[in-house]
Design a protein around this motif. Structure first.
Motif, PDB file in Angstrom:
ATOM      1  N   TYR A  15       0.794  -1.232   0.000  1.00 40.84           N
ATOM      2  CA  TYR A  15       0.000   0.000   0.000  1.00 40.84           C
ATOM      3  C   TYR A  15       0.825   1.279   0.000  1.00 40.84           C
ATOM      4  CZ  TYR A  15      -4.040  -2.921   0.846  1.00 40.84           C
ATOM      5  OH  TYR A  15      -5.021  -3.853   0.728  1.00 40.84           O
ATOM      6  N   THR A  16       2.124   1.175  -0.189  1.00 40.57           N
ATOM      7  CA  THR A  16       2.957   2.376  -0.110  1.00 40.57           C
ATOM      8  C   THR A  16       2.586   3.404  -1.174  1.00 40.57           C
ATOM      9  OG1 THR A  16       5.210   3.184   0.081  1.00 40.57           O
ATOM     10  CG2 THR A  16       4.816   1.544  -1.629  1.00 40.57           C
ATOM     11  N   SER A  17       2.722   4.650  -0.803  1.00 39.03           N
ATOM     12  CA  SER A  17       2.485   5.733  -1.759  1.00 39.03           C
ATOM     13  C   SER A  17       3.798   6.416  -2.132  1.00 39.03           C
ATOM     14  CB  SER A  17       1.506   6.759  -1.176  1.00 39.03           C
ATOM     15  OG  SER A  17       2.023   7.305   0.012  1.00 39.03           O
ATOM     16  N   ARG A  18       4.891   5.839  -1.676  1.00 41.03           N
ATOM     17  CA  ARG A  18       6.211   6.383  -1.997  1.00 41.03           C
ATOM     18  C   ARG A  18       6.476   6.248  -3.497  1.00 41.03           C
ATOM     19  NH1 ARG A  18       9.768   3.755   2.913  1.00 41.03           N
ATOM     20  NH2 ARG A  18       8.600   4.775   4.591  1.00 41.03           N
ATOM     21  N   THR A  19       7.252   7.165  -4.017  1.00 38.81           N
ATOM     22  CA  THR A  19       7.496   7.173  -5.463  1.00 38.81           C
ATOM     23  C   THR A  19       8.959   6.961  -5.849  1.00 38.81           C
ATOM     24  OG1 THR A  19       7.675   9.581  -5.423  1.00 38.81           O
ATOM     25  CG2 THR A  19       5.496   8.652  -5.923  1.00 38.81           C
ATOM     26  N   ASP A  20       9.827   6.722  -4.848  1.00 34.22           N
ATOM     27  CA  ASP A  20      11.220   6.455  -5.209  1.00 34.22           C
ATOM     28  C   ASP A  20      11.319   5.091  -5.887  1.00 34.22           C
ATOM     29  OD1 ASP A  20      12.412   4.427  -2.913  1.00 34.22           O
ATOM     30  OD2 ASP A  20      10.811   5.736  -2.165  1.00 34.22           O
ATOM     31  N   ILE A  21      12.339   4.906  -6.667  1.00 32.86           N
ATOM     32  CA  ILE A  21      12.479   3.704  -7.507  1.00 32.86           C
ATOM     33  C   ILE A  21      12.417   2.422  -6.687  1.00 32.86           C
ATOM     34  CG2 ILE A  21      14.086   2.448  -9.009  1.00 32.86           C
ATOM     35  CD1 ILE A  21      15.023   5.208 -10.030  1.00 32.86           C
ATOM     36  N   GLN A  22      13.111   2.373  -5.560  1.00 37.37           N
ATOM     37  CA  GLN A  22      13.124   1.158  -4.743  1.00 37.37           C
ATOM     38  C   GLN A  22      11.747   0.830  -4.185  1.00 37.37           C
ATOM     39  OE1 GLN A  22      16.170   2.398  -2.040  1.00 37.37           O
ATOM     40  NE2 GLN A  22      17.764   1.264  -3.135  1.00 37.37           N
ATOM     41  N   SER A  23      11.034   1.820  -3.716  1.00 35.57           N
ATOM     42  CA  SER A  23       9.697   1.584  -3.162  1.00 35.57           C
ATOM     43  C   SER A  23       8.713   1.139  -4.235  1.00 35.57           C
ATOM     44  CB  SER A  23       9.178   2.843  -2.467  1.00 35.57           C
ATOM     45  OG  SER A  23       9.961   3.132  -1.336  1.00 35.57           O
ATOM     46  N   VAL A  24       8.802   1.738  -5.404  1.00 34.17           N
ATOM     47  CA  VAL A  24       7.923   1.347  -6.511  1.00 34.17           C
ATOM     48  C   VAL A  24       8.200  -0.109  -6.902  1.00 34.17           C
ATOM     49  CG1 VAL A  24       7.354   1.769  -8.935  1.00 34.17           C
ATOM     50  CG2 VAL A  24       7.598   3.694  -7.358  1.00 34.17           C
ATOM     51  N   ALA A  25       9.466  -0.484  -6.954  1.00 38.56           N
ATOM     52  CA  ALA A  25       9.829  -1.870  -7.297  1.00 38.56           C
ATOM     53  C   ALA A  25       9.292  -2.834  -6.252  1.00 38.56           C
ATOM     54  CB  ALA A  25      11.332  -1.998  -7.424  1.00 38.56           C
ATOM     55  N   ARG A  26       9.460  -2.510  -4.976  1.00 30.11           N
ATOM     56  CA  ARG A  26       8.946  -3.392  -3.914  1.00 30.11           C
ATOM     57  C   ARG A  26       7.431  -3.520  -3.990  1.00 30.11           C
ATOM     58  NH1 ARG A  26      12.859  -0.425  -0.294  1.00 30.11           N
ATOM     59  NH2 ARG A  26      14.648  -1.828  -0.151  1.00 30.11           N
ATOM     60  N   LYS A  27       6.762  -2.424  -4.292  1.00 30.66           N
ATOM     61  CA  LYS A  27       5.304  -2.459  -4.417  1.00 30.66           C
ATOM     62  C   LYS A  27       4.896  -3.381  -5.565  1.00 30.66           C
ATOM     63  CE  LYS A  27       1.264   0.526  -4.873  1.00 30.66           C
ATOM     64  NZ  LYS A  27       0.784   1.901  -4.925  1.00 30.66           N
ATOM     65  N   GLU A  28       5.561  -3.271  -6.703  1.00 32.50           N
ATOM     66  CA  GLU A  28       5.250  -4.125  -7.851  1.00 32.50           C
ATOM     67  C   GLU A  28       5.522  -5.592  -7.536  1.00 32.50           C
ATOM     68  OE1 GLU A  28       7.439  -2.520 -11.159  1.00 32.50           O
ATOM     69  OE2 GLU A  28       6.194  -0.724 -11.243  1.00 32.50           O
ATOM     70  N   TRP A  29       6.651  -5.885  -6.900  1.00 28.32           N
ATOM     71  CA  TRP A  29       6.970  -7.277  -6.540  1.00 28.32           C
ATOM     72  C   TRP A  29       5.945  -7.845  -5.573  1.00 28.32           C
ATOM     73  CZ3 TRP A  29      12.595  -5.624  -5.206  1.00 28.32           C
ATOM     74  CH2 TRP A  29      13.315  -5.419  -6.376  1.00 28.32           C
TER      75      TRP A  29
END
Length: 41
Positions: A15-29
């Motif tokens: 559910y993260t709303s962070r937009t940094d590359i690492q957070s987006v990748a973790r959200k997708e995974w």
């Protein structure tokens, strides 16, 4: 039936709303994992 423990970081990544590359990748995974394996639990 097997008991499972879900680390609290999993919902956090889902559910993260962070937009940094690492957070987006973790959200997708995390979304990919739940789509593939959630029905097993």
């Amino acid at each position: 039936m097997t008991d499972i423990y879900i680390e609290t970081t999993i919902p956090s990544f889902y559910y993260t709303s962070r937009t940094d590359i690492q957070s987006v990748a973790r959200k997708e995974w995390t979304h990919e994992w739940w789509n593939k394996y959630a029905s097993l639990y």
